[in-house]
Design an enzyme around this catalytic site. Structure first.
Site, PDB file in Angstrom:
ATOM      1  N   HIS A 264       0.870  -1.187   0.000  1.00 47.95           N
ATOM      2  CA  HIS A 264       0.000   0.000   0.000  1.00 47.95           C
ATOM      3  C   HIS A 264       0.903   1.232   0.000  1.00 47.95           C
ATOM      4  O   HIS A 264       1.596   1.496  -0.972  1.00 47.95           O
ATOM      5  CB  HIS A 264      -0.929  -0.103   1.225  1.00 47.95           C
ATOM      6  CG  HIS A 264      -2.078   0.856   1.251  1.00 47.95           C
ATOM      7  ND1 HIS A 264      -2.396   1.676   0.211  1.00 47.95           N
ATOM      8  CD2 HIS A 264      -2.993   1.137   2.222  1.00 47.95           C
ATOM      9  CE1 HIS A 264      -3.464   2.404   0.532  1.00 47.95           C
ATOM     10  NE2 HIS A 264      -3.829   2.096   1.759  1.00 47.95           N
ATOM     11  N   HIS A 305      -0.534  -1.793 -11.521  1.00 45.89           N
ATOM     12  CA  HIS A 305      -1.488  -1.375 -10.484  1.00 45.89           C
ATOM     13  C   HIS A 305      -2.665  -2.330 -10.468  1.00 45.89           C
ATOM     14  O   HIS A 305      -3.102  -2.786 -11.523  1.00 45.89           O
ATOM     15  CB  HIS A 305      -1.974   0.064 -10.747  1.00 45.89           C
ATOM     16  CG  HIS A 305      -2.604   0.692  -9.542  1.00 45.89           C
ATOM     17  ND1 HIS A 305      -3.917   0.482  -9.201  1.00 45.89           N
ATOM     18  CD2 HIS A 305      -2.080   1.499  -8.589  1.00 45.89           C
ATOM     19  CE1 HIS A 305      -4.175   1.148  -8.083  1.00 45.89           C
ATOM     20  NE2 HIS A 305      -3.086   1.774  -7.683  1.00 45.89           N
ATOM     21  N   ASP A 363       3.636   5.765  -7.489  1.00 49.22           N
ATOM     22  CA  ASP A 363       4.700   5.590  -6.504  1.00 49.22           C
ATOM     23  C   ASP A 363       6.088   5.675  -7.112  1.00 49.22           C
ATOM     24  O   ASP A 363       7.036   6.086  -6.452  1.00 49.22           O
ATOM     25  CB  ASP A 363       4.537   4.239  -5.798  1.00 49.22           C
ATOM     26  CG  ASP A 363       3.288   4.227  -4.954  1.00 49.22           C
ATOM     27  OD1 ASP A 363       3.155   5.134  -4.126  1.00 49.22           O
ATOM     28  OD2 ASP A 363       2.438   3.350  -5.152  1.00 49.22           O
TER      29      ASP A 363
END
Ligand code: CMC
Length: 428
Positions: A264, A305, A363
């Site tokens: 996460h 993802h 990210d």
């Protein structure tokens, strides 16, 4: 909301369920009455389960769409700012100039933390991970601000929300300063939200630092991009904790704990660690080969993802910002950032990644951008938590403001059937 019915027949039992239609997204079968037929549903990982109704954020992973209260994420990131987005997520509408001004002032009234919190920090080891410290300090806020813990009182809820939005940058910067052994810097209310955070991070009592406006804007965008992501693991954790009637500080602390994991919020830290492990542009091919090898568990962190099977709409925005920051800090030719950029190029052109729609995710770029801003890797998830606090508190408030039930999932039990207790001396 219910227009059609779904019918389920099992073992001569037939039951009808309402099909609910939202404003966007797939229709939802209301299976709550199923338990009366003697059956439960089974959906580990919640792949097919809508756990609640919400009006806050909408994601269409196939089309690469992310909307906060109906507004596309790229428009908000490019044209709005994080504080305005906080107001939007919390209240449902964009503020006018007067309301915005009042909201900023209200946040500024709460940027300091209780003086006792300074001493609370002293109980932690200096070398503790800043997330470990943040989980503890945020949970402890309920011990300091118990004057507004009546969750049934909308004013109390609003003040707790303001306190959390206002204090998170102060606490996050304190986690960093404590870790590196520098004095805490007080918040500066004349600065913008992101500027104030950078100031508390990098200024010292003996050296004033005026944060670079390019970096301030970049950080503000990172905050906006991470502000909410509908019913992800940490937000669901906050809702679940909130459904017991726990106070908001305890619930947000539970959210921070859930965010910490590498699957996460910990992904940008893991992506940076991977880039360090690659170490040199000449090693990239070796790592790409490993990522493609079905017998090797290695994956390129920062690519792919679960929800976005098209380009992550947040990655589009942050990619541009990432390049601006690298330019602004003169890091374009830095060997480390060269590895990141070369990896991005190779993966974007490689058939394996193209066929599987494995694009760089938010990210990948946020890790590189934060690193170029000068933020150490162990602070990445702390910054994610700072930004996501508004999403958590907006979801918590939405739930508490409407009728809700205690969240209590059931299970498919596969343990021993009933058996008789055997005294220890009689056991073999
Ligand atoms: N590197 C190499 N191969 C990959 C990767 C990757 N990063 N991601 C997926 N694949 C392959 C996977 O091996 C599979 O190949 P095949 O079809 O040959 O078996 C195919 O792509 C589909 O993968 P999947 O595991 O079914 O995809 P998923 O949707 O379950 O996984 C993911 C999504 C994010 C867990 C995964 O892409 C991944 O592990 N990425 C790296 C970790 C990462 O960057 N995580 C952060 C995601 S953003 C977090 C957030 O928004 O909060």
């Amino acid at each position: 909301m219910a227009e059609n019915k779904a019918t389920l027949s099992v073992n001569n039992v037939t039951a009808e369920f309402d099909i609910l239609k939202g404003t966007l997204g797939p229709e939802v079968i209301d299976i709550a009455p199923l338990v009366k037929c003697g059956y439960l549903t089974y959906d580990p990982g919640f792949l097919s389960t809508a756990a609640c109704e919400s009006k806050i954020t909408y994601i269409d992973g196939d089309k690469g769409i992310l909307l906060y209260r109906g507004y596309p994420i790229d428009q908000l990131a490019m044209q709005s700012n994080f504080v305005e987005v906080c107001y939007l997520l919390l209240n449902g509408e964009l503020p006018n100039a007067v309301i915005y001004d009042e909201f900023c002032k209200a946040i500024n009234r709460h940027t300091m933390v209780h003086e006792q919190i300074r001493y609370f920090f002293n109980g932690f080891r200096r070398d503790a991970h800043p997330m470990a410290v943040m989980v503890g300090v945020v949970g402890a806020l309920s011990a300091f601000y118990h004057d507004t813990l009546d969750i049934k009182n909308p004013e109390h809820r609003a003040i707790s929300a303001l306190r959390l939005i206002a204090k998170m940058p102060t606490i996050a910067a304190m986690c960093y300063k404590y870790n590196i052994g520098q004095p805490f810097m007080p918040p500066q209310n004349h600065m913008s939200y992101a500027e104030n955070f950078l100031h508390m991070m990098f200024a010292t009592p003996c050296e004033e630092t005026i944060p670079n406006p390019v970096l301030v804007r970049a950080l503000d965008k990172i905050f906006t991009l991470h502000a909410d992501h509908e019913q992800n693991a940490s937000t669901s954790t906050v809702r679940l904790a909130g459904s017991t009637g726990a106070n908001p500080f305890a619930c947000i602390s539970a959210g921070i704990a859930a965010l910490w994991g590498p699957a996460h919020g910990g992904a940008n830290e893991a992506a940076l660690n991977m880039l360090h492990e690659i170490g040199d542009v000449s090693n990239i091919d070796k790592y790409i080969k490993r990522a493609k090898d079905p017998n090797d568990p290695f994956r390129l962190i920062g690519f792919g993802h679960r929800v976005y099977k098209n380009y992550d709409p947040r990655a589009k925005v942050i990619r541009e910002t990432c390049y601006e920051v690298l330019e602004a800090v003169g890091a374009k030719d830095d060997p480390f950032f060269k590895i990141a950029m070369a990896l991005e190029k190779i993966a974007l052109e490689d058939d394996y990644f193209i066929q599987r729609k494995l694009y760089p995710n938010v990210d990948f770029y946020s890790g590189i951008t934060l690193s170029a801003i000068g933020i150490p890797t162990n602070m990445f998830t702390v910054i994610f938590a700072l930004a996501r606090t508004i999403g958590w508190i907006a979801h918590w408030n939405e739930m508490i403001s409407s009728p809700y039930r205690l969240s209590r999932p059931r299970q498919l039990y596969t343990g021993p059937t009933e058996r008789k207790y055997v005294r220890m001396k009689e056991r073999k």
